[in-house]
Scaffold this motif. Structure first.
Motif, mmCIF file in Angstrom:
data_model
loop_
_atom_site.group_PDB
_atom_site.id
_atom_site.type_symbol
_atom_site.label_atom_id
_atom_site.label_comp_id
_atom_site.label_asym_id
_atom_site.label_seq_id
_atom_site.Cartn_x
_atom_site.Cartn_y
_atom_site.Cartn_z
ATOM 1 N N ILE A 82 28.753 -36.073 46.276
ATOM 2 C CA ILE A 82 29.087 -36.449 45.001
ATOM 3 C C ILE A 82 29.767 -35.323 44.170
ATOM 4 C CG2 ILE A 82 28.208 -37.629 42.673
ATOM 5 C CD1 ILE A 82 25.565 -38.307 44.472
ATOM 6 N N GLY A 83 31.058 -35.722 43.796
ATOM 7 C CA GLY A 83 31.644 -34.886 42.917
ATOM 8 C C GLY A 83 31.155 -34.854 41.438
ATOM 9 N N LYS A 84 31.578 -33.696 40.501
ATOM 10 C CA LYS A 84 30.875 -33.625 39.063
ATOM 11 C C LYS A 84 31.567 -34.505 38.297
ATOM 12 C CE LYS A 84 30.244 -28.530 39.137
ATOM 13 N NZ LYS A 84 30.477 -27.048 38.241
ATOM 14 N N ARG A 85 32.641 -35.245 38.495
ATOM 15 C CA ARG A 85 32.859 -36.360 37.613
ATOM 16 C C ARG A 85 32.135 -37.781 37.611
ATOM 17 N NH1 ARG A 85 36.242 -37.684 42.082
ATOM 18 N NH2 ARG A 85 36.780 -40.084 42.177
ATOM 19 N N PHE A 86 31.222 -37.734 38.688
ATOM 20 C CA PHE A 86 30.417 -38.928 38.711
ATOM 21 C C PHE A 86 29.111 -38.796 37.909
ATOM 22 C CE2 PHE A 86 33.126 -39.227 42.423
ATOM 23 C CZ PHE A 86 33.330 -40.243 42.339
ATOM 24 N N THR A 87 28.731 -39.668 36.915
ATOM 25 C CA THR A 87 27.450 -39.523 36.187
ATOM 26 C C THR A 87 26.111 -40.358 37.013
ATOM 27 O OG1 THR A 87 27.826 -41.827 35.245
ATOM 28 C CG2 THR A 87 28.918 -39.734 34.251
ATOM 29 N N VAL A 88 25.145 -40.014 36.467
ATOM 30 C CA VAL A 88 24.023 -40.715 37.152
ATOM 31 C C VAL A 88 24.165 -42.251 37.222
ATOM 32 C CG1 VAL A 88 21.606 -41.335 36.982
ATOM 33 C CG2 VAL A 88 22.401 -38.925 36.564
ATOM 34 N N GLU A 89 24.635 -42.803 36.273
ATOM 35 C CA GLU A 89 24.890 -44.047 36.189
ATOM 36 C C GLU A 89 25.849 -44.721 37.107
ATOM 37 O OE1 GLU A 89 23.201 -42.827 32.319
ATOM 38 O OE2 GLU A 89 24.817 -42.219 33.525
ATOM 39 N N ASP A 90 27.079 -44.100 37.413
ATOM 40 C CA ASP A 90 27.951 -44.214 38.463
ATOM 41 C C ASP A 90 27.156 -44.403 39.935
ATOM 42 O OD1 ASP A 90 30.212 -44.162 36.775
ATOM 43 O OD2 ASP A 90 30.502 -42.000 36.997
ATOM 44 N N GLY A 118 15.639 -35.946 41.128
ATOM 45 C CA GLY A 118 15.536 -36.569 40.279
ATOM 46 C C GLY A 118 16.561 -37.773 40.393
ATOM 47 N N LEU A 119 17.458 -37.552 40.987
ATOM 48 C CA LEU A 119 18.250 -38.772 41.083
ATOM 49 C C LEU A 119 17.919 -39.546 42.384
ATOM 50 C CD1 LEU A 119 21.428 -40.046 41.070
ATOM 51 C CD2 LEU A 119 22.123 -38.430 42.746
ATOM 52 N N ILE A 120 17.532 -38.963 43.466
ATOM 53 C CA ILE A 120 16.950 -39.733 44.388
ATOM 54 C C ILE A 120 15.583 -40.644 43.901
ATOM 55 C CG2 ILE A 120 15.587 -39.406 46.537
ATOM 56 C CD1 ILE A 120 17.153 -36.958 47.238
ATOM 57 N N ASP A 121 14.939 -40.310 42.948
ATOM 58 C CA ASP A 121 13.851 -40.872 42.664
ATOM 59 C C ASP A 121 14.389 -42.056 41.771
ATOM 60 O OD1 ASP A 121 11.781 -39.099 43.637
ATOM 61 O OD2 ASP A 121 11.489 -38.047 41.821
ATOM 62 N N ARG A 122 15.339 -42.080 41.141
ATOM 63 C CA ARG A 122 15.617 -43.045 40.152
ATOM 64 C C ARG A 122 16.545 -44.118 41.431
ATOM 65 N NH1 ARG A 122 18.069 -41.833 34.495
ATOM 66 N NH2 ARG A 122 19.112 -43.824 34.696
ATOM 67 N N MET A 152 24.923 -39.845 31.741
ATOM 68 C CA MET A 152 24.165 -38.706 32.009
ATOM 69 C C MET A 152 24.673 -37.790 33.216
ATOM 70 S SD MET A 152 19.968 -38.256 33.172
ATOM 71 C CE MET A 152 19.623 -39.304 31.799
ATOM 72 N N GLU A 153 24.812 -36.567 33.012
ATOM 73 C CA GLU A 153 25.281 -35.818 33.993
ATOM 74 C C GLU A 153 24.059 -35.580 35.085
ATOM 75 O OE1 GLU A 153 26.373 -32.026 32.567
ATOM 76 O OE2 GLU A 153 28.199 -32.865 31.314
ATOM 77 N N ILE A 154 24.227 -35.793 36.365
ATOM 78 C CA ILE A 154 23.490 -35.562 37.621
ATOM 79 C C ILE A 154 22.661 -34.073 37.475
ATOM 80 C CG2 ILE A 154 23.376 -35.319 40.164
ATOM 81 C CD1 ILE A 154 25.679 -37.433 40.300
ATOM 82 N N ALA A 155 23.513 -32.957 37.043
ATOM 83 C CA ALA A 155 22.727 -31.805 36.682
ATOM 84 C C ALA A 155 21.686 -31.999 35.984
ATOM 85 C CB ALA A 155 23.735 -30.854 36.344
ATOM 86 N N LYS A 156 21.502 -32.988 35.042
ATOM 87 C CA LYS A 156 20.140 -32.908 34.051
ATOM 88 C C LYS A 156 19.087 -33.324 34.824
ATOM 89 C CE LYS A 156 22.753 -33.710 29.720
ATOM 90 N NZ LYS A 156 22.762 -34.683 28.402
ATOM 91 N N ILE A 157 19.123 -33.961 35.999
ATOM 92 C CA ILE A 157 17.896 -34.665 36.623
ATOM 93 C C ILE A 157 18.023 -33.915 37.902
ATOM 94 C CG2 ILE A 157 17.829 -36.613 35.103
ATOM 95 C CD1 ILE A 157 19.092 -38.352 37.428
ATOM 96 N N GLY A 158 19.022 -33.340 38.363
ATOM 97 C CA GLY A 158 18.737 -32.843 39.731
ATOM 98 C C GLY A 158 18.801 -33.718 40.830
#
Length: 369
Positions: free
Chosen positions: A95-103, A10-14, A1-7
């Motif tokens: 964080i750079g754009k190449r990293f995903t939420v899962e990363d 959203g990332l901090i919450d996860r 999942m791209e980080i941009a999808k949850i912002g």
């Protein structure tokens, strides 16, 4: 999942949705503009480290979970080096754009594993974007009674110099990984050249690059780390030596000066000597060096003593104790007596195995010559 999808939020919450405080000094953690901490009867210890991709770590051979674990441990180690107890931590990421939420979740899981090992509460942090790779900034907060804190400036003439664990293994692990990385890229280059050759096979007779790696039948790259697992562990999975602090307390020994070995033993000892206004004398024969470290140094035509003194990233503890504590210190498992403190006029001396004396030179990153 791209980080941009949850912002960002959203990332901090996860990352923090199930973070729960373990320390009574954590009055309020994640969820407001500031964490609220209470230390009514103790001194507060604060340390910060910044790790930059391409400078402090290489994601070619460092997985994200181990990276997170190490990033947390190097800060926890600083608290132990003051004879304190780590309590809280803040984590900031660029964080750079190449990293995903899962990363990032994987990175954070390593940080949390380190914190769980030493009962440290994650109480805040920040995230932002990066155009230059991954950056990790961690602040660790600890506590200690004023009378228990150990500074670098307390070493005195005739004190004994001790070090925990063994030295040089993390550096040799790094050399091993760098060697295999070079072989990997050379293998890719040769493979591309072979495909580009008009005859399709002009390099069959080319000699392999130096190193123990090989190419598997399915074409995948196979680095050879057999017999060197300890070196990899020491480089990739740093451990703070809180166990040594506990053993010293149980033995009734309070060091007079102490540091963790991040930049190299020589560098740390000279820091202690400079701030304490003393000299030192250590013995090459007493330096604790693991068998795998010695074998790898010989394999790479490197001086193993130089690696032990200047390699860095061991995160062992080097400390001084009064001479009267010798028997109690020698009874502590995994602590080694390597020398003693002298008057400042005698300088910083390394005594070789054949009795020759050399100036103990520091090659650490931060040493001010």
């Amino acid at each position: 999942m791209e980080i941009a999808k949850i912002g960002e939020f959203g990332l901090i919450d996860r990352l923090t949705k199930d973070v729960k405080a373990k320390n009574v000094s954590t009055h309020y953690g994640i969820g407001d503009d500031c964490a609220v901490l209470g230390y009514p009867d103790s001194e507060v210890l604060v340390t910060t480290d910044l790790l930059m991709e391409g400078v402090h770590f290489d994601l070619t051979y460092t997985d994200l979970q181990h990276l997170g674990y190490k990033a947390a441990m190097v800060n926890i180690s600083d608290i132990f080096a003051m004879n304190g107890t780590p309590r809280q931590m803040t984590v900031s990421l660029a964080i750079g754009k190449r990293f995903t939420v899962e990363d990032i979740e994987l990175l954070y899981s390593g940080i949390r594993l380190a914190c769980e090992k030493w009962n440290v509460d994650i109480v805040g942090g920040d995230t932002t974007s990066s155009f230059t790779g991954l950056a990790i900034s961690i602040t660790c907060i600890g506590e200690a009674r004023p009378e228990d804190i150990v500074y670098r400036s307390g070493a005195r003439n005739t004190d004994l110099i001790c070090v925990s664990g063994d030295l040089g293994a993390a550096y040799m692990g790094l050399q091993l990984l760098e060697r295999e990385k070079a072989v990997y890229y050379q293998t890719l280059k040769e493979r591309q050249q072979k495909k580009a050759s008009p005859m399709g096979g002009g390099l069959e007779g080319a000699s392999p690059s130096e190193g123990a790696s090989s190419e598997a039948p399915d074409g995948t790259f196979q680095p050879d780390f057999s017999g060197k697992e300890y070196l990899l562990q020491r480089q990739l999975q740093a451990e703070a030596r809180g166990d040594i602090i506990e053993r010293l307390r149980q033995a009734g020994v309070k060091p007079t000066a102490m540091m963790d070995v991040s930049d190299g033993l020589s560098s740390e000892l000279r820091h202690i000597c400079k701030q304490s206004g003393v000299g030192c004398r250590i013995f090459e024969k007493n330096l604790p060096i693991d068998y795998q470290t010695a074998v790898m140094a010989e394999e790479m035509s490197m001086n193993v003593t130089t690696c032990a003194l200047n390699g860095g990233e061991d995160y062992e503890l080097v400390f001084t104790v009064p001479i009267g504590d010798r028997e109690r210190v020698e009874a502590i498992d995994d602590v080694h007596l390597i020398g003693y403190i002298t008057e400042q006029k005698y300088g910083h001396v390394l005594v070789s195995r054949d009795g020759q004396e050399f100036e103990l030179k520091a090659q650490g990153w931060n040493f001010d010559k």
